[in-house]
Design a protein around this motif. Structure first.
Motif, short mmCIF file in Angstrom:
data_model
loop_
_atom_site.label_atom_id
_atom_site.label_comp_id
_atom_site.label_asym_id
_atom_site.label_seq_id
_atom_site.Cartn_x
_atom_site.Cartn_y
_atom_site.Cartn_z
N ASP A 165 7.92 -34.07 6.86
CA ASP A 165 7.27 -33.60 5.65
C ASP A 165 6.64 -34.78 4.93
OD1 ASP A 165 6.47 -32.44 3.34
OD2 ASP A 165 8.38 -31.47 2.88
N ASP A 166 5.29 -34.78 4.87
CA ASP A 166 4.59 -35.88 4.21
C ASP A 166 4.80 -35.89 2.70
OD1 ASP A 166 3.59 -36.69 6.64
OD2 ASP A 166 1.74 -35.51 6.45
N ARG A 167 5.37 -34.83 2.15
CA ARG A 167 5.58 -34.78 0.71
C ARG A 167 6.85 -35.48 0.28
NH1 ARG A 167 6.12 -29.17 -1.45
NH2 ARG A 167 7.51 -28.97 0.35
N LYS A 168 7.70 -35.88 1.21
CA LYS A 168 9.00 -36.45 0.85
C LYS A 168 8.89 -37.65 -0.09
CE LYS A 168 11.78 -34.81 4.74
NZ LYS A 168 12.63 -35.21 5.88
N PRO A 169 8.06 -38.65 0.20
CA PRO A 169 7.96 -39.79 -0.73
C PRO A 169 7.48 -39.37 -2.11
CG PRO A 169 7.01 -40.33 1.40
CD PRO A 169 7.25 -38.86 1.41
N ASN A 189 6.29 -31.95 -10.89
CA ASN A 189 7.26 -31.85 -9.81
C ASN A 189 7.40 -30.41 -9.33
OD1 ASN A 189 9.15 -33.30 -8.15
ND2 ASN A 189 10.79 -32.22 -9.24
N ALA A 190 7.38 -29.47 -10.28
CA ALA A 190 7.48 -28.06 -9.92
C ALA A 190 6.29 -27.63 -9.07
CB ALA A 190 7.56 -27.20 -11.19
N ALA A 191 5.10 -28.14 -9.42
CA ALA A 191 3.91 -27.81 -8.64
C ALA A 191 4.02 -28.38 -7.22
CB ALA A 191 2.67 -28.34 -9.34
N ALA A 192 4.55 -29.60 -7.11
CA ALA A 192 4.70 -30.21 -5.79
C ALA A 192 5.74 -29.46 -4.95
CB ALA A 192 5.09 -31.68 -5.93
N LEU A 193 6.82 -29.01 -5.59
CA LEU A 193 7.85 -28.29 -4.86
C LEU A 193 7.38 -26.92 -4.39
CD1 LEU A 193 10.98 -29.12 -7.05
CD2 LEU A 193 10.68 -29.73 -4.65
N SER A 194 6.63 -26.24 -5.24
CA SER A 194 6.19 -24.88 -4.91
C SER A 194 4.94 -24.86 -4.05
CB SER A 194 5.93 -24.09 -6.20
OG SER A 194 4.83 -24.64 -6.92
N GLY A 195 4.17 -25.96 -4.09
CA GLY A 195 2.92 -25.99 -3.34
C GLY A 195 1.81 -25.21 -4.01
N ARG A 196 2.03 -24.81 -5.27
CA ARG A 196 1.02 -24.06 -6.02
C ARG A 196 0.69 -24.80 -7.31
NH1 ARG A 196 4.75 -20.13 -4.77
NH2 ARG A 196 5.42 -20.07 -6.94
N PRO A 197 -0.57 -24.79 -7.74
CA PRO A 197 -0.92 -25.45 -9.00
C PRO A 197 -0.31 -24.70 -10.18
CG PRO A 197 -2.79 -24.21 -8.17
CD PRO A 197 -1.76 -24.17 -7.09
N PRO A 198 -0.06 -25.38 -11.29
CA PRO A 198 0.48 -24.70 -12.48
C PRO A 198 -0.46 -23.61 -12.97
CG PRO A 198 0.65 -27.09 -12.70
CD PRO A 198 -0.20 -26.83 -11.50
N ARG A 199 0.11 -22.61 -13.60
CA ARG A 199 -0.68 -21.48 -14.08
C ARG A 199 -1.59 -21.88 -15.24
NH1 ARG A 199 1.08 -16.57 -17.15
NH2 ARG A 199 3.10 -17.57 -17.34
N HIS A 200 -1.12 -22.82 -16.07
CA HIS A 200 -1.91 -23.26 -17.22
C HIS A 200 -2.38 -24.70 -17.00
CE1 HIS A 200 -0.53 -19.70 -19.39
NE2 HIS A 200 0.71 -20.02 -19.06
N PRO A 201 -3.64 -25.03 -17.27
CA PRO A 201 -4.11 -26.41 -17.13
C PRO A 201 -3.30 -27.36 -18.03
CG PRO A 201 -5.95 -24.89 -17.46
CD PRO A 201 -4.70 -24.11 -17.72
N TRP A 202 -3.24 -28.64 -17.65
CA TRP A 202 -2.37 -29.59 -18.34
C TRP A 202 -2.68 -29.76 -19.83
CZ3 TRP A 202 -4.05 -33.80 -20.94
CH2 TRP A 202 -5.32 -34.30 -20.63
#
Length: 233
Positions: free
Chosen positions: A2-6, A99-112
């Protein structure tokens, strides 16, 4: 592999550090708000001075008593603590959101930008900050019930900040709060108690969500939360 580990491990460390600062500043802000309540009760017990309230109207103010001066000092320290707390809490929210976005693989529902704008935009500030936290929870703990501390935090925050007394902190001067303490101290203290309760619930929420996020990255990175007991060797 998994390339996302680091990336996930780095985000987990950053969220853990942000959580520690957020919890500390929430405790400090809650203590500062409790100190305000204590001083308001002291003002009520002392009673209105013979010279009347500080604000005479038309921009005229009488010299403050020593107790009134000390309340100004306590109030200023409280304001500083709240600003520090807001900065630390938003830094945590941004990082756990990433971190939640990285874990789920989906962008956040609301822009930053809504992480900041959601607190000051009329109407949206009644629901959007809670929605941001709920989205984080759903991403890092899918299928699990929302922790009760989230609703306690948001309910107490709204009750304390949107009451007539709570709004006075934002729209009135410190002298107007002193005058209110002489006449309606228990309304002030009730609003203070709700804000202190919101700070405590927020600290529990920060720890709860951070722990849930860390449990998702245990195989990758297992940071020890600052509140955990030291490892016995």
């Amino acid at each position: 592999m998994d390339d996302r580990k680091p990336q996930l491990a780095l985000l987990a460390r950053r969220v853990g550090r942000s959580a520690r600062w957020a919890v500390v500043t929430l405790v400090v802000a809650g203590a500062a708000w409790a100190a305000r309540a204590v001083w308001q009760i002291r003002l009520a017990a002392a009673g209105v001075p013979a010279s009347g309230p500080p604000d005479r109207g038309d921009g005229r103010h009488r010299p403050l008593t020593s107790l009134e001066n000390s309340y100004h000092f306590v109030s200023a320290l409280g304001d500083a603590a709240v600003l520090l707390c807001a900065a630390a809490f938003l830094a945590w929210l941004l990082r756990i959101r990433d971190n939640a976005a990285a874990l789920s693989g989906r962008p956040p529902r609301h822009p930053w930008p809504w992480v900041y704008a959601g607190w000051v935009t009329p109407v949206a500030n009644l629901w959007l900050p809670r929605s941001l936290v709920v989205d984080v929870h759903r991403a890092i703990a899918p299928g699990r019930r929302l922790p009760r501390c989230v609703n306690w935090w948001w309910g107490l925050w709204l009750a304390g900040s949107l009451s007539a007394v709570g709004l006075m902190y934002c729209t009135g001067s410190t002298d107007s709060v002193i005058e209110r303490a002489y006449t309606d101290v228990w309304q002030l203290v009730a609003a203070d108690a709700m804000v202190v309760g919101a700070a405590v619930a927020a600290a529990v929420m920060v720890r709860t969500l951070t722990t849930a996020q860390q449990s998702r990255t245990v195989p990758l990175h297992r940071p020890r939360f600052s509140f955990d007991p030291p490892v016995q060797r």
